[in-house]
Design an enzyme around this catalytic site. Structure first.
Site, PDB file in Angstrom:
ATOM      1  N   LYS A 193       0.838  -1.201   0.000  1.00  0.00           N
ATOM      2  CA  LYS A 193       0.000   0.000   0.000  1.00  0.00           C
ATOM      3  C   LYS A 193       0.881   1.263   0.000  1.00  0.00           C
ATOM      4  CE  LYS A 193      -3.629  -2.483  -0.203  1.00  0.00           C
ATOM      5  NZ  LYS A 193      -4.505  -3.128   0.747  1.00  0.00           N
TER       6      LYS A 193
HETATM    7  C1  LIG Z   1      -5.426  -4.227   1.238  1.00  0.00           C
HETATM    8  C2  LIG Z   1      -6.881  -4.078   1.268  1.00  0.00           C
HETATM    9  C3  LIG Z   1      -7.649  -4.228   2.435  1.00  0.00           C
HETATM   10  C4  LIG Z   1      -7.158  -4.830   3.699  1.00  0.00           C
HETATM   11  O1  LIG Z   1      -6.010  -4.376   4.190  1.00  0.00           O
HETATM   12  P1  LIG Z   1      -5.042  -5.301   5.082  1.00  0.00           P
HETATM   13  O2  LIG Z   1      -4.205  -4.271   5.752  1.00  0.00           O
HETATM   14  O3  LIG Z   1      -4.289  -6.187   4.153  1.00  0.00           O
HETATM   15  O4  LIG Z   1      -5.890  -6.052   6.048  1.00  0.00           O
HETATM   16  C5  LIG Z   1      -8.989  -3.890   2.404  1.00  0.00           C
HETATM   17  N1  LIG Z   1      -9.567  -3.470   1.266  1.00  0.00           N
HETATM   18  C6  LIG Z   1      -8.891  -3.362   0.120  1.00  0.00           C
HETATM   19  C7  LIG Z   1      -9.612  -2.871  -1.097  1.00  0.00           C
HETATM   20  C8  LIG Z   1      -7.534  -3.675   0.071  1.00  0.00           C
HETATM   21  O5  LIG Z   1      -6.869  -3.592  -1.097  1.00  0.00           O
END
Ligand SMILES: *Cc1c(COP(=O)(O)O)cnc(C)c1O
Length: 396
Positions: A193
């Site tokens: 991210k």
């Molecule tokens: C990455 C992601 C999440 C969840 O995040 P984590 O930190 O991996 O639990 C939720 N929604 C979307 C659209 C994502 O891409």
């Protein structure tokens, strides 16, 4: 800026699809935490919360150990229950809808807008019932949803809006920062991210009581208020007032987060610059469709660059296009296999692919290109060269 040497994925002849952007400051910050002896939730996590809140302009920020945990706690804080309904998009990652199922509530999917790939507010309006408790929009790729329409719809019905902003940091909708618009905004700091702490997440909310509820439930439902009220000695006393979860962030992750936060504006600018290069390179081609850049006043976080193929202008399907890019040493991916096609949602709710025709059709022609702040200009050129070469080979 040179990054930390990555693992086996980083080869001279292969550009990975995604890599976190860590340099000497992150290394020093993590070393400092390890040497301090305090590695779990502590002063650094609290500082990360307050600096994150200041960055987005939110009143409260609660740090947790994943974006999924953030979504779970937000839905817990609104009191989601069995048989409640939450309107969301099928064009997303598993986490968005699984958190609704944690409460045995029903994810009510509505189709996406073909340009933005974000939840279509008109379809959301049509899907509202007496059991709808919340709308859960996802800012796909980092492109903000039509928040005015969504907020108005929710306000009229007296229900909550919980934003899945896993892709949308930092981002703006019509000049307003994502993290300040609705009841809850949930961020993810997963490895790929835009702000990465390995694993991590953050809940932003303007409501102090709901923030307190999230904080309580993020750590076993343990309250320490009692000792402040009733005891004069020691801080060993606590009370369990609800069966909470184990969702606290480590100070190791928070130390990374604090450095990444300081670099967030520069990292976002780099992602936007890469998107601009791709846009210029691909916009004129009749066999490719570039992603929407957002409306005036929007800031796109460019977590993903979601290119779409015009399959009628190509001699190959998406799978072949992807494999030719990989043969040229470019790591690409596909986002997302719509949730209604997955066995669990398909079978439980009897969904057909054509139930959400836009999500289904767009998925079949989507290819995500590498876009991350560590990419050099040479890396970016390599991607554009590869895409243009494959497009030329496969043009009808
Ligand atoms: C990455 C992601 C999440 C969840 O995040 P984590 O930190 O991996 O639990 C939720 N929604 C979307 C659209 C994502 O891409």
């Amino acid at each position: 800026m040179p990054g930390v040497t990555a693992g086996p994925a980083a080869r001279a002849d292969y550009l990975p699809f995604a890599l976190p952007d860590y340099g000497p400051e992150e290394l020093a910050a993590v070393r400092e935490v390890l040497e301090s002896g305090w590695v779990s939730t502590g002063e650094r996590t609290h500082r990360f919360e307050s600096e994150f809140a200041r960055f987005v302009g939110a009143r409260n920020a609660v740090a947790v150990n994943s974006g999924t945990a953030a979504l779970h706690l937000a839905l817990e804080a609104i009191g989601l229950d069995d048989d409640d309904e939450v309107i969301t998009t099928p064009y997303t990652f598993a986490a968005t809808a699984e958190v609704i199922r944690y409460f045995r509530a029903r994810p009510v999917f509505v189709d996406v807008d073909p340009m933005t790939l974000n939840l279509d507010p008109r379809l959301a309006a049509a899907a509202m019932t007496g059991r709808t408790r919340a709308i859960l929009p996802v800012h796909i790729a980092g492109l903000p949803c039509a928040m005015d329409a969504i907020l108005e719809l929710a306000a009229r019905a007296g229900i909550a809006v919980v934003e899945d902003a896993a892709h949308a940091f930092p981002a703006k909708y019509a000049g307003r920062t994502i993290g300040t618009l609705s009841d809850f905004t949930c961020f993810s700091f997963y490895a790929t991210k835009p702000l990465a702490t390995g694993e991590g997440g953050m809940i932003c909310t303007e409501d102090d009581q709901r923030a307190a509820r999230c904080r309580l439930m993020a750590l076993h439902g343990i309250s320490r208020d009692a000792w402040r009220r009733y005891t004069t000695d020691g801080n060993w006393y606590y009370e369990v007032i609800a069966p909470g979860f184990k969702y606290n962030l480590t100070d190791i992750a928070a130390a990374l987060g604090l450095v990444q936060l300081r670099r967030a504006t520069a990292m976002a600018a780099r992602r936007a610059a890469i998107a601009a290069v791709y846009h210029a390179a691909f916009d004129g081609l009749d066999c490719l469709q570039v992603p929407s850049m957002g409306q005036e006043g929007d800031q796109h976080a460019w977590h993903l660059y979601m290119l779409r193929l015009r399959l009628d202008r190509l001699t190959v399907e998406r799978a072949e296009f992807v494999s030719r890019l990989r043969d040229r040493g470019v790591g690409v991916s596909v986002h997302f296999i719509p949730l209604h096609l997955h066995p669990y949602y398909r079978d439980r709710y009897g969904h057909q692919p054509c139930d959400f025709p836009v999500a289904h059709a767009e998925y079949l022609r989507e290819v995500s290109l590498p876009i991350y702040s560590r990419m050099s200009d040479t890396d970016v050129d390599r991607v554009t060269d590869a895409v243009l070469a494959v497009a030329r080979e496969c043009r009808r």
